[in-house]
Design an enzyme around this catalytic site. Structure first.
Site, PDB file in Angstrom:
ATOM      1  N   GLU A 153      22.655  58.666  84.239  1.00 36.85           N
ATOM      2  CA  GLU A 153      23.056  59.983  83.722  1.00 36.85           C
ATOM      3  C   GLU A 153      22.082  61.095  84.102  1.00 36.85           C
ATOM      4  O   GLU A 153      21.454  61.714  83.235  1.00 36.85           O
ATOM      5  CB  GLU A 153      23.217  59.930  82.205  1.00 36.85           C
ATOM      6  CG  GLU A 153      24.436  59.163  81.778  1.00 36.85           C
ATOM      7  CD  GLU A 153      24.601  59.097  80.268  1.00 36.85           C
ATOM      8  OE1 GLU A 153      23.689  59.520  79.536  1.00 36.85           O
ATOM      9  OE2 GLU A 153      25.649  58.604  79.829  1.00 36.85           O
ATOM     10  N   GLU A 312      30.569  53.650  80.701  1.00 37.26           N
ATOM     11  CA  GLU A 312      30.094  53.496  79.324  1.00 37.26           C
ATOM     12  C   GLU A 312      31.041  54.219  78.384  1.00 37.26           C
ATOM     13  O   GLU A 312      31.452  55.348  78.659  1.00 37.26           O
ATOM     14  CB  GLU A 312      28.727  54.161  79.120  1.00 37.26           C
ATOM     15  CG  GLU A 312      27.567  53.529  79.815  1.00 37.26           C
ATOM     16  CD  GLU A 312      26.275  54.324  79.557  1.00 37.26           C
ATOM     17  OE1 GLU A 312      26.165  54.981  78.508  1.00 37.26           O
ATOM     18  OE2 GLU A 312      25.402  54.293  80.422  1.00 37.26           O
TER      19      GLU A 312
HETATM   20  C1  GLA Z   1      24.205  57.233  77.346  1.00 35.62           C
HETATM   21  C2  GLA Z   1      23.240  56.362  78.108  1.00 35.62           C
HETATM   22  C3  GLA Z   1      23.007  55.013  77.499  1.00 35.62           C
HETATM   23  C4  GLA Z   1      22.973  55.111  76.005  1.00 35.62           C
HETATM   24  C5  GLA Z   1      24.284  55.690  75.577  1.00 35.62           C
HETATM   25  C6  GLA Z   1      24.529  55.639  74.095  1.00 35.62           C
HETATM   26  O1  GLA Z   1      25.453  57.268  77.869  1.00 35.62           O
HETATM   27  O2  GLA Z   1      23.563  56.209  79.454  1.00 35.62           O
HETATM   28  O3  GLA Z   1      21.802  54.526  77.986  1.00 35.62           O
HETATM   29  O4  GLA Z   1      21.902  55.903  75.637  1.00 35.62           O
HETATM   30  O5  GLA Z   1      24.332  57.021  75.994  1.00 35.62           O
HETATM   31  O6  GLA Z   1      23.738  56.487  73.387  1.00 35.62           O
END
Ligand code: GLA
Length: 684
Positions: A153, A312
């Protein structure tokens, strides 16, 4: 690799982030056994494991990773292997404290969390080269490797760094963009407030200034920040392409404007082999599935319609939200399958097993703290089986009815200070128009302002395009002249790429296509509404926040202001141009009333009315080699029934097909249980 999907899955992807380094090795065997029980076929591995992989500079420990990869491979689970470059180890920052990023107010952030990265740092570049190369060399041809997951991210939560190293990098970026200082001074309008630059090293990042900083400088710095992270992504990607030929490389996006506002995802989408996205449902939000759909449609858009992958989402509550609202029974499956309907090649989660320690221990997981005797686990296992039944959807593509123009750079520009009203909110308008389209059961393709091919959409909506080039204006004009229907909301087409007002009356880039000019903005007092009436027939509408004094230059009024500062003037207009028509909405019409305007434009565009369908029955079509698939996702608490023929614009005349989750034949009508999902392969 423009059409890449994870290698070797044979089915849609199902799984999540796997962080075995947080657990003793004896847990790993149980993990793999339970993954198999749940139908997991892909895990994202090693995202935060740099400190374990390279405990001291240049010393690598791959033993644990070899063992866990071997276990997963034996279990038939494939790997989305991460480069851990989102969290350099503590020793790195001890050696290179200058690589910690600096905020706009001059504070240097500390180690102890994640994502503390200055993307201009040469030390960081050297370190990511070393660890990425080591991983690529060791696992580049591993048979379990499905794809590479670079970083994590980018841009969340921060991207910009205002340190001196970044300042020098910014100047190089500006020199590439403008060539000479004269061009830069002109583009930034530095004659205003005496900001003229006579030498490159006088230019700084837009650090905190006593009053508003130069908006063109800020906009360029936002572009630079996105580009400088992209340089690091490209660097890792190219290393991996060299060491691991044929394996797709991705990085997980967070395209929802609700969740990330720092990245120009149009640019990033062109650089990944496969678009992957993370989406976190806002638990507290009413009808949050609409926002989910918008994120999914944006994910598909940044990959230009190609299949993408949801990397995710959550099985239930999210602990960084104000309230980690648990998902209701069935909600997780609806969420996952809505992403699949909108083009995802599977459904992945954060994370496999709930962490015992650290900042995210209260975040839901596929395997919750409650263990396997839990609602979440049972729903995960059921969803894994359902995803398994949808294997034939791989490679099929979502079919849209309408295009919506969206642009990150325009959004950044609009968000800067001292706009005509603090309440102008591009994201809010994009979401409002998206929701109105969702409620009409229309599927949206988001498009960039410079996108070609608009003629394939009967309707193009521009909810908030403050920054629009002359070129974008010309494209929209020829779209309308060629027979398209365009619907534009206020404060669009106002400035060029340097945040300079287009010459002449607003909206400079769009006034010809809209057949009008805006003489004066009329922001409204807080809490004060205005009424809009339609002399030719139509409901009375309410607007707040924003109104305008519109001068008609070819367009016809459809709604007029009945009161307020623009009383008597046109509020919503239609301009017949060439073979098509361009609509303009000059006021902030609330979500509830927006449908009346959209209905008129949709009718102009020849789009079908779907009044008979229940609200929140989400209908989406994917089309592939084996035929057309209709997804029907019922977000209501009551059973819903719909006629199969013509549903979601299906080409199917027969109105029959096979429901893939139950294996039943359906004919004539499709019934979707309360809160349930149906996926029908329509008979050709
Ligand atoms: C983000 C991150 C994960 C985790 C999730 C949930 O999407 O990529 O590592 O932190 O949020 O909080």
């Amino acid at each position: 690799m423009p059409h890449a999907t994870p290698r070797g899955l044979g089915r849609l992807a199902f799984g999540g982030d796997y962080n075995p380094e947080q657990w003793p090795e004896e847990v790993w065997r149980e993990d793999v056994a339970l993954m198999r029980e749940a139908g997991v076929n892909l895990v994202s591995l090693g995202i935060f494991s740099w400190a374990r992989i390279e405990p001291r500079r240049g010393e690598f420990d791959f033993g644990w990773l070899d063992r866990v990869i071997a276990l997963l491979h034996e279990g038939g689970i494939r790997i989305d292997l991460a480069t851990p470059t989102v969290v350099p180890p503590a020793w790195f920052y001890r050696e290179h404290p200058e690589a910690l990023p600096v905020s706009r107010d001059g504070t240097r952030w500390a180690f102890g969390s994640r994502g503390a990265i200055c993307h201009s740092s040469p030390a960081y570049r050297e370190a990511i080269t070393r660890v990425t190369t080591a991983l690529g060399e060791r696992y580049g041809d591993h048979p379990a490797l499905a794809m590479w997951h670079v970083h994590n991210e980018y841009g969340v939560p921060v991207l910009e760094c205002y340190c001196d190293v970044s300042a020098a990098h910014f100047r190089r970026w500006l020199a590439d963009r403008y060539g000479d200082l004269e061009a830069l001074n002109a583009a930034w309008g530095t004659a205003f407030w005496g900001q003229v630059y006579g030498a490159w090293d006088e230019i700084q990042p837009p650090r905190l200034t006593p009053t508003v900083a130069n908006p063109a400088q800020r906009l360029d710095f936002a572009r630079f920040a996105s580009d400088s992270a992209l340089e690091n992504f490209r660097h890792e990607r190219d290393l991996l392409h060299g060491l691991s030929p044929g394996v797709p490389v991705t990085t997980n996006f967070m395209v929802s404007p609700t969740q990330c506002d720092t990245m120009d995802y149009w640019a990033w989408g062109r650089e990944v082999d496969l678009v992957t996205n993370d989406h976190y449902l806002v638990g507290e939000e009413d009808r949050n599935h609409v926002n989910l759909s918008m994120a999914a449609d944006l994910s598909r858009a940044v990959g230009e319609g190609r299949p993408w992958l949801l990397l995710e989402h959550s099985t239930s509550g999210v602990n960084w939200q104000r309230r980690g609202i648990a998902k209701r029974p069935g909600e997780m499956a609806r969420n996952s399958l809505a992403h699949v309907a909108r083009g995802s090649e599977g459904a992945m989660f954060f994370q496999w097993r709930a962490s015992r320690a650290g900042a995210e221990k209260y975040h839901s997981a596929m395997l919750p703290h409650a263990g396997t005797d839990s609602r979440v686990w049972r729903e995960v296992v059921r969803l894994g089986a359902d995803i398994g039944r949808l294997a034939e959807l791989r490679g099929s593509r979502t079919v849209a009815d309408v295009a919506v123009v969206w642009d990150w750079q325009s959004w950044w520009a609009q968000k800067l200070e001292w706009r005509p009203s603090e309440e102008l909110n591009a994201r809010e308008r994009a979401e409002a128009y998206y929701a109105a389209l969702f409620d009409r059961h229309l599927t949206v393709d988001f498009v960039a302002p410079d996108a070609g091919g608009l003629e394939r959409y009967p309707l193009v909506v521009v909810p908030a395009l403050y920054l629009a080039t002359e070129g974008a204006g010309r494209r929209l004009r020829s779209y309308v002249e060629g027979g398209g229907t365009l619907l534009v909301s206020y404060f669009s087409g106002i400035v060029d790429e340097h945040d300079a007002v287009h010459p002449g009356p607003h909206p400079g880039a769009l006034r010809e296509v809209l057949g009008l000019t805006v003489e004066e903005f009329q922001p409204l007092h807080a809490e004060r509404a205005v009424r809009l009436t339609a002399p030719g027939g139509g409901p009375e509408l309410a607007a707040d926040t924003w109104a305008e004094t519109v001068v008609l230059r070819g367009a016809e009024p459809v709604w007029e202001y009945a009161d307020g500062p623009a009383a008597g003037g046109a509020a919503v207009t239609r301009h017949a141009l060439g073979e098509g028509a361009a609509w303009y909405v000059s006021a902030r019409i609330g979500r509830a009333d927006l449908d009346a305007v959209l209905a008129r434009a949709a009718a102009d565009a020849g789009l079908p009315e779907r009044d008979e369908l229940p609200r929140d029955l989400e209908l989406v079509r994917r089309s592939g080699e084996r035929g057309d698939y209709l997804f029907a996702i019922n977000h209501n608490d009551a059973e819903a029934t719909l006629p199969l023929a013509g549903a979601a614009g299906s080409r199917s005349g027969a109105g029959s097909g096979e429901e893939l989750l139950t294996g039943e034949r359906v004919s004539g009508k499709l019934t979707v249980p309360a809160g349930g999902v149906r996926v029908v392969r329509l008979d050709g």
